[in-house]
Design a protein around this motif. Structure first.
Motif, mmCIF file in Angstrom:
data_model
loop_
_atom_site.group_PDB
_atom_site.id
_atom_site.type_symbol
_atom_site.label_atom_id
_atom_site.label_comp_id
_atom_site.label_asym_id
_atom_site.label_seq_id
_atom_site.Cartn_x
_atom_site.Cartn_y
_atom_site.Cartn_z
ATOM 1 N N ARG A 1 0.834 -1.206 0.000
ATOM 2 C CA ARG A 1 0.000 0.000 0.000
ATOM 3 C C ARG A 1 0.873 1.262 0.000
ATOM 4 O O ARG A 1 0.596 2.217 -0.724
ATOM 5 N N TYR A 2 1.916 1.271 0.789
ATOM 6 C CA TYR A 2 2.847 2.398 0.813
ATOM 7 C C TYR A 2 3.504 2.561 -0.559
ATOM 8 O O TYR A 2 3.634 3.681 -1.083
ATOM 9 N N LEU A 3 3.951 1.445 -1.139
ATOM 10 C CA LEU A 3 4.674 1.502 -2.411
ATOM 11 C C LEU A 3 3.794 2.059 -3.517
ATOM 12 O O LEU A 3 4.225 2.919 -4.296
ATOM 13 N N LEU A 4 2.556 1.599 -3.582
ATOM 14 C CA LEU A 4 1.636 2.122 -4.600
ATOM 15 C C LEU A 4 1.310 3.587 -4.339
ATOM 16 O O LEU A 4 1.145 4.373 -5.277
ATOM 17 N N GLY A 5 1.236 3.953 -3.065
ATOM 18 C CA GLY A 5 0.944 5.345 -2.737
ATOM 19 C C GLY A 5 2.036 6.288 -3.190
ATOM 20 O O GLY A 5 1.763 7.370 -3.718
ATOM 21 N N PHE A 6 3.301 5.878 -3.009
ATOM 22 C CA PHE A 6 4.422 6.743 -3.364
ATOM 23 C C PHE A 6 4.827 6.632 -4.828
ATOM 24 O O PHE A 6 5.727 7.341 -5.267
ATOM 25 N N SER A 7 4.196 5.765 -5.578
ATOM 26 C CA SER A 7 4.516 5.645 -7.001
ATOM 27 C C SER A 7 3.306 5.991 -7.861
ATOM 28 O O SER A 7 3.284 7.023 -8.540
ATOM 29 N N VAL A 8 2.264 5.180 -7.800
ATOM 30 C CA VAL A 8 1.084 5.400 -8.639
ATOM 31 C C VAL A 8 0.364 6.678 -8.236
ATOM 32 O O VAL A 8 0.052 7.533 -9.078
ATOM 33 N N SER A 9 0.098 6.832 -6.933
ATOM 34 C CA SER A 9 -0.677 7.997 -6.483
ATOM 35 C C SER A 9 0.075 9.302 -6.725
ATOM 36 O O SER A 9 -0.535 10.326 -7.059
ATOM 37 N N VAL A 10 1.396 9.282 -6.550
ATOM 38 C CA VAL A 10 2.187 10.490 -6.807
ATOM 39 C C VAL A 10 2.098 10.874 -8.278
ATOM 40 O O VAL A 10 1.916 12.049 -8.628
ATOM 41 N N GLY A 11 2.208 9.874 -9.167
ATOM 42 C CA GLY A 11 2.121 10.162 -10.598
ATOM 43 C C GLY A 11 0.765 10.706 -10.994
ATOM 44 O O GLY A 11 0.671 11.663 -11.779
ATOM 45 N N VAL A 12 -0.301 10.126 -10.449
ATOM 46 C CA VAL A 12 -1.652 10.590 -10.771
ATOM 47 C C VAL A 12 -1.895 11.988 -10.211
ATOM 48 O O VAL A 12 -2.446 12.869 -10.886
ATOM 49 N N GLY A 13 -1.453 12.215 -8.985
ATOM 50 C CA GLY A 13 -1.675 13.518 -8.362
ATOM 51 C C GLY A 13 -0.912 14.641 -9.033
ATOM 52 O O GLY A 13 -1.371 15.791 -9.079
ATOM 53 N N LEU A 14 0.271 14.323 -9.565
ATOM 54 C CA LEU A 14 1.105 15.343 -10.207
ATOM 55 C C LEU A 14 0.901 15.426 -11.708
ATOM 56 O O LEU A 14 1.666 16.110 -12.392
ATOM 57 N N ALA A 15 -0.102 14.741 -12.222
ATOM 58 C CA ALA A 15 -0.333 14.719 -13.670
ATOM 59 C C ALA A 15 -0.436 16.116 -14.284
ATOM 60 O O ALA A 15 0.194 16.383 -15.320
ATOM 61 N N PRO A 16 -1.199 17.056 -13.695
ATOM 62 C CA PRO A 16 -1.239 18.405 -14.296
ATOM 63 C C PRO A 16 0.120 19.103 -14.263
ATOM 64 O O PRO A 16 0.519 19.764 -15.225
ATOM 65 N N ALA B 1 10.902 11.358 -20.523
ATOM 66 C CA ALA B 1 10.925 12.312 -19.417
ATOM 67 C C ALA B 1 9.777 12.104 -18.438
ATOM 68 O O ALA B 1 9.946 12.270 -17.225
ATOM 69 N N ILE B 2 8.608 11.725 -18.935
ATOM 70 C CA ILE B 2 7.442 11.611 -18.057
ATOM 71 C C ILE B 2 7.608 10.497 -17.024
ATOM 72 O O ILE B 2 7.479 10.758 -15.817
ATOM 73 N N PRO B 3 7.888 9.248 -17.407
ATOM 74 C CA PRO B 3 8.050 8.221 -16.371
ATOM 75 C C PRO B 3 9.239 8.466 -15.457
ATOM 76 O O PRO B 3 9.184 8.136 -14.258
ATOM 77 N N ILE B 4 10.317 9.057 -15.993
ATOM 78 C CA ILE B 4 11.462 9.371 -15.150
ATOM 79 C C ILE B 4 11.082 10.431 -14.119
ATOM 80 O O ILE B 4 11.489 10.362 -12.947
ATOM 81 N N SER B 5 10.293 11.414 -14.528
ATOM 82 C CA SER B 5 9.847 12.451 -13.598
ATOM 83 C C SER B 5 8.980 11.859 -12.491
ATOM 84 O O SER B 5 9.114 12.227 -11.320
ATOM 85 N N ILE B 6 8.105 10.931 -12.854
ATOM 86 C CA ILE B 6 7.252 10.289 -11.844
ATOM 87 C C ILE B 6 8.099 9.506 -10.855
ATOM 88 O O ILE B 6 7.868 9.544 -9.635
ATOM 89 N N ALA B 7 9.117 8.803 -11.363
ATOM 90 C CA ALA B 7 9.992 8.036 -10.476
ATOM 91 C C ALA B 7 10.753 8.959 -9.524
ATOM 92 O O ALA B 7 10.852 8.680 -8.322
ATOM 93 N N SER B 8 11.283 10.055 -10.044
ATOM 94 C CA SER B 8 12.036 10.976 -9.196
ATOM 95 C C SER B 8 11.124 11.659 -8.181
ATOM 96 O O SER B 8 11.524 11.873 -7.027
ATOM 97 N N MET B 9 9.899 11.987 -8.574
ATOM 98 C CA MET B 9 8.949 12.573 -7.635
ATOM 99 C C MET B 9 8.575 11.581 -6.531
ATOM 100 O O MET B 9 8.305 11.972 -5.387
ATOM 101 N N GLY B 10 8.556 10.307 -6.862
ATOM 102 C CA GLY B 10 8.297 9.297 -5.839
ATOM 103 C C GLY B 10 9.386 9.293 -4.782
ATOM 104 O O GLY B 10 9.106 9.176 -3.577
ATOM 105 N N ILE B 11 10.653 9.435 -5.216
ATOM 106 C CA ILE B 11 11.754 9.518 -4.261
ATOM 107 C C ILE B 11 11.612 10.744 -3.375
ATOM 108 O O ILE B 11 11.792 10.681 -2.147
ATOM 109 N N VAL B 12 11.264 11.870 -3.986
ATOM 110 C CA VAL B 12 11.083 13.101 -3.214
ATOM 111 C C VAL B 12 9.959 12.932 -2.196
ATOM 112 O O VAL B 12 10.064 13.382 -1.042
#
Length: 205
Positions: A25-40, A65-76
């Motif tokens: 649940r944590y992993l999906l939250g910091f990866s999938v949810s971050v990408g969806v929330g930061l989509a705009p 650039a898009i998937p790499i940005s999502i991955a880096s935002m997950g780390i942040v």
């Protein structure tokens, strides 16, 4: 009562242990949810009167650039959550974060410099081939880019591409890509796991 059949027993899915379920649940939250929330913000969703930074990147690089940005935002996001309750960073968490950043940078380097991306307008897709860091300037691709060589001369047969660029070089490139990808995913999961364990310890205390 009739006994359940063997097939029905095999279809029963084993449940994850509670800790593993929370980690997932944590992993999906910091990866999938971050990408969806930061989509705009990332430019995946159009917002009136807002021009995303993604628009300044060439079209051919945006798919990278898009998937790499999502991955880096997950780390942040993991860093921010960690710092919320603990301003210090234990050695193990720093190691996990360093491994995640290093493997992500390594993956980006290999992807940009050793992978050829060819657009196929007929199907509206982009195909990718691991070709390595060097390109042999010999027939039939003298003075041509890797993408032009594959699209106009070699075609999309993997065996033909490997024979031109070198079987060893293309195999090592694919291996490096897979290892960098697995390394990043594992390191990121390690970071999330450490965060989960710390939160559990704080809650129980």
């Amino acid at each position: 009562m009739p006994e359940p059949s063997q097939n029905s027993e095999l279809t029963v899915k084993p449940r994850l242990p509670h800790l593993a379920s929370d980690w997932l649940r944590y992993l999906l939250g910091f990866s999938v949810s971050v990408g969806v929330g930061l989509a705009p913000y990332l430019g995946l969703v159009g917002v009136p009167l807002f021009t995303p930074l993604l628009s300044l990147i060439p079209q051919t690089l945006q798919q990278i650039a898009i998937p790499i940005s999502i991955a880096s935002m997950g780390i942040v996001a993991v860093f921010v959550q960690w710092k919320k309750r603990d301003s210090s960073s234990p050695v193990e968490f720093r190691r996990a974060a360093s491994a995640a950043i290093f493997t992500l940078v390594l993956f980006i380097t290999i992807e940009v410099m050793a992978v050829a991306h060819i657009e196929v307008p007929a199907v509206g897709q982009t195909v990718s081939f691991a070709v390595g860091f060097s390109s042999p300037q010999r027939p039939p691709c003298e003075n041509r880019s890797r993408e032009s060589c594959i699209a106009d001369r070699l075609g999309f047969d993997q065996t033909v591409i490997d024979s031109y660029f070198g079987d060893t070089q293309t195999s090592l490139t694919r291996l490096a890509l897979v290892l960098a990808y697995i390394g990043f995913m594992s390191s990121f999961g390690w970071m999330v796991g450490l965060l989960l364990l710390r939160d559990r310890q704080r809650t129980s205390a």
